[in-house]
Design a protein around this motif. Structure first.
Motif, PDB file in Angstrom:
ATOM      1  N   VAL A 164       4.348  -1.947   1.118  1.00  0.00           N
ATOM      2  CA  VAL A 164       4.523  -2.230  -0.304  1.00  0.00           C
ATOM      3  C   VAL A 164       6.005  -2.173  -0.677  1.00  0.00           C
ATOM      4  O   VAL A 164       6.513  -3.035  -1.402  1.00  0.00           O
ATOM      5  CB  VAL A 164       3.711  -1.230  -1.159  1.00  0.00           C
ATOM      6  N   ALA A 207       1.463   6.353  -5.624  1.00  0.00           N
ATOM      7  CA  ALA A 207       1.267   5.719  -4.311  1.00  0.00           C
ATOM      8  C   ALA A 207      -0.212   5.667  -3.951  1.00  0.00           C
ATOM      9  O   ALA A 207      -0.719   4.640  -3.478  1.00  0.00           O
ATOM     10  CB  ALA A 207       2.048   6.475  -3.246  1.00  0.00           C
ATOM     11  N   LEU A 232      -2.013   3.124  -6.148  1.00  0.00           N
ATOM     12  CA  LEU A 232      -1.606   1.781  -5.764  1.00  0.00           C
ATOM     13  C   LEU A 232      -2.315   1.340  -4.481  1.00  0.00           C
ATOM     14  O   LEU A 232      -2.839   0.225  -4.395  1.00  0.00           O
ATOM     15  CB  LEU A 232      -0.089   1.743  -5.562  1.00  0.00           C
ATOM     16  N   LEU A 233      -2.378   2.224  -3.512  1.00  0.00           N
ATOM     17  CA  LEU A 233      -3.002   1.860  -2.243  1.00  0.00           C
ATOM     18  C   LEU A 233      -4.519   1.753  -2.370  1.00  0.00           C
ATOM     19  O   LEU A 233      -5.146   0.899  -1.741  1.00  0.00           O
ATOM     20  CB  LEU A 233      -2.632   2.875  -1.160  1.00  0.00           C
ATOM     21  N   GLU A 282       7.666  -5.213   0.524  1.00  0.00           N
ATOM     22  CA  GLU A 282       7.252  -6.376  -0.284  1.00  0.00           C
ATOM     23  C   GLU A 282       7.905  -6.360  -1.661  1.00  0.00           C
ATOM     24  O   GLU A 282       8.409  -7.381  -2.138  1.00  0.00           O
ATOM     25  CB  GLU A 282       5.729  -6.354  -0.420  1.00  0.00           C
ATOM     26  N   GLU A 283       7.921  -5.202  -2.304  1.00  0.00           N
ATOM     27  CA  GLU A 283       8.383  -5.121  -3.692  1.00  0.00           C
ATOM     28  C   GLU A 283       9.899  -4.912  -3.806  1.00  0.00           C
ATOM     29  O   GLU A 283      10.509  -5.298  -4.805  1.00  0.00           O
ATOM     30  CB  GLU A 283       7.663  -3.978  -4.422  1.00  0.00           C
ATOM     31  N   TRP A 304      -7.253   0.786   0.314  1.00  0.00           N
ATOM     32  CA  TRP A 304      -7.089   1.963   1.174  1.00  0.00           C
ATOM     33  C   TRP A 304      -8.011   3.066   0.687  1.00  0.00           C
ATOM     34  O   TRP A 304      -7.939   3.481  -0.456  1.00  0.00           O
ATOM     35  CB  TRP A 304      -5.640   2.421   1.121  1.00  0.00           C
ATOM     36  N   TYR A 323       8.280   6.369  -4.780  1.00  0.00           N
ATOM     37  CA  TYR A 323       6.925   6.316  -5.325  1.00  0.00           C
ATOM     38  C   TYR A 323       6.380   7.741  -5.425  1.00  0.00           C
ATOM     39  O   TYR A 323       6.220   8.410  -4.390  1.00  0.00           O
ATOM     40  CB  TYR A 323       5.985   5.504  -4.424  1.00  0.00           C
ATOM     41  N   ARG A 367      -5.583  -1.442  -3.449  1.00  0.00           N
ATOM     42  CA  ARG A 367      -5.471  -2.472  -2.420  1.00  0.00           C
ATOM     43  C   ARG A 367      -6.451  -2.252  -1.279  1.00  0.00           C
ATOM     44  O   ARG A 367      -6.342  -2.871  -0.225  1.00  0.00           O
ATOM     45  CB  ARG A 367      -4.039  -2.493  -1.875  1.00  0.00           C
ATOM     46  N   LEU A 427       1.039   1.616   4.925  1.00  0.00           N
ATOM     47  CA  LEU A 427       0.751   0.697   3.820  1.00  0.00           C
ATOM     48  C   LEU A 427       1.777   0.822   2.694  1.00  0.00           C
ATOM     49  O   LEU A 427       2.212  -0.186   2.130  1.00  0.00           O
ATOM     50  CB  LEU A 427      -0.664   0.945   3.295  1.00  0.00           C
ATOM     51  N   ILE A 428       2.155   2.069   2.332  1.00  0.00           N
ATOM     52  CA  ILE A 428       3.127   2.211   1.246  1.00  0.00           C
ATOM     53  C   ILE A 428       4.488   1.691   1.691  1.00  0.00           C
ATOM     54  O   ILE A 428       5.268   1.174   0.879  1.00  0.00           O
ATOM     55  CB  ILE A 428       3.220   3.680   0.762  1.00  0.00           C
ATOM     56  N   SER A 429       4.777   1.776   2.979  1.00  0.00           N
ATOM     57  CA  SER A 429       6.021   1.193   3.491  1.00  0.00           C
ATOM     58  C   SER A 429       5.981  -0.325   3.388  1.00  0.00           C
ATOM     59  O   SER A 429       6.998  -0.959   3.070  1.00  0.00           O
ATOM     60  CB  SER A 429       6.240   1.614   4.946  1.00  0.00           C
TER      61      SER A 429
END
Length: 436
Positions: A314, A285, A288-289, A317-318, A294, A280, A292, A310-312
């Motif tokens: 994501v 990043a 994106l956060l 999840e993705e 952040w 990312y 959500r 949080l990015i971890s």
């Protein structure tokens, strides 16, 4: 000389007399039987002694002469005992020698980490500590095997420097005869000297010093660094590819050798990651956060620890990945020697690697062109004269190259699910700790 048998070897000695060396892990003294749990670095075994109507010397010794953590030698016959949990084996003793009787212990398994560190030599006797350093040894072994197979040369660079590395902040100054020296923050400059010297790929496992007054669970003032530098790269993706393959081999070896023990003792499943890891760019990043929710105060161009977690999440999840690269850090937050891509000069060809939300690596493609390097240093407001010993390496034809520095102790911390980096190193050093 008596031949020693390790506890892990006892299964092959059923019915035979052996001598085992170790520490008294626990005592259970019953009316008819005495049980001693003996521990060496390979495991635990039960010593079972039947009491007699007239207590003999052996019974008296077990009863009164060998408190927990005493160092002993036990000779006896190995018996198969299906009702014994410790490997279905026990030893019926014929002789016990107490080679060193333990005093009352100053710590136990419930003691807090700071007090445990005061008595670290006692603390590391515990199976979880033994496994920690066995895993560390395996990580280093697998790293070396991978690096050698890739054609890397292992170097050992100086830890005393005549000038402060990086910007000069967060370094320890030490008296060096009639002048001041500095403890190295990183072997990176020396790795680049090796690249300029025609060694295509280099790596080092060695101490790193950071004068950071940080008291978090992930910081230390001295830790073990895993550093790699490779030449003739096309771009920074070559560096990231090298690291993800290296980590996959390290974790594959850990899973093979210690996976079951880590699951049993730490409750952690070792997963061998699929490659490539998700990537990312920093700007992506952050956007994106923020979408959500952040929104930390004062953070504009990089991620804070919460953002890293949080990015971890994501990435998990993705992509189903425990690892994630965050790339393209802005020029403002990276050193002058990071290369700036021609098509996007506001960012650097750099990355951090996060594992389960914690940064374990920082890396980049380096700027190898002498004139560009000097210009970028000046833009950062740096005086060029103190940099001469570094920048001279780029005056005589240096290939495109890049590398990374990873923290072995952070890798170990994440691998085993430890709460603090202090348990991921033999003897911790922090702002308030220089002993033992």
């Amino acid at each position: 000389m008596v031949s020693r048998t390790l506890i892990r070897e006892l299964a092959a000695a059923v019915g035979q007399e052996v001598t085992v060396y170790g520490w008294v892990n626990a005592l259970r003294l019953q009316r008819k039987l005495q049980f001693v749990i003996l521990r060496d670095h390979t495991g635990l075994v039960q010593i079972t002694n039947k009491r007699t109507e007239e207590p003999g010397e052996l019974e008296q010794l077990i009863e009164h002469g060998m408190p927990p953590e005493s160092a002993v030698k036990v000779t006896g016959v190995v018996i198969s005992a299906t009702n014994v949990k410790l490997g279905g084996l026990e030893i019926q003793p014929t002789a016990i020698e107490v080679v060193s009787r333990s005093e009352a212990l100053p710590i136990d398994r419930q003691t807090g980490i700071d007090q445990r560190l005061d008595w670290r030599f006692l603390d590391v006797r515990q199976p979880e500590r033994q496994l920690t350093f066995a895993a560390q040894t395996t990580l280093e072994e697998a790293l070396r095997e991978f690096a050698y197979a890739e054609g890397c040369t292992e170097l050992h660079t100086p830890k005393l420097m005549g000038t402060a590395s990086e910007s000069g902040s967060e370094v320890f100054a030490v008296k060096y005869f009639e002048r001041t020296a500095y403890l190295a923050q990183s072997p990176q400059f020396y790795k680049q000297m090796a690249i300029a010297g025609g060694i295509d790929k280099v790596f080092e496992i060695g101490p790193v010093f950071r004068a950071e007054p940080s008291f978090t669970s992930r910081h230390a003032t001295e830790f073990t660094g895993l550093d790699v530098e490779i030449a003739w790269i096309d771009d920074v993706d070559d560096v990231m590819s090298f690291e993800e393959k290296m980590l996959a081999q390290m974790l594959r070896r850990i899973k093979e050798r210690h996976g079951e023990a880590i699951r049993e003792i730490f409750g952690v499943e070792v997963n061998v990651p699929a490659t490539p890891f998700p990537r990312y760019p920093m700007a992506e990043a952050i956007n994106l956060l923020r979408s959500r929710g952040w929104d930390p105060q004062g953070v504009k161009e990089e991620l804070d620890p919460e953002g890293e977690r949080l990015i971890s999440a994501v990435a998990a999840e993705e992509h189903g990945s425990e690892f994630v690269f965050v790339t393209e850090f802005p020029v403002e937050v990276r050193p002058f020697y990071h290369l700036r891509p021609a098509g996007n000069p506001d960012v650097t060809a750099s990355f951090d690697l996060l594992w389960k939300g914690l940064e374990i690596t920082t890396g980049a493609q380096r700027e190898h062109r002498y004139d560009v390097l000097l210009k970028q240093a000046e833009e950062k407001g740096m005086a060029l004269e103190p940099l001469t010993s570094y920048t001279d390496c780029f005056r005589f034809g240096t290939p495109p190259h890049g590398g990374f520095g990873a923290g072995l102790n952070r890798i170990l911390m994440v691998l085993l699910g430890l709460e603090s980096i202090r348990d991921a190193m033999f003897l911790f050093r922090g702002p308030n700790r220089l002993t033992p």
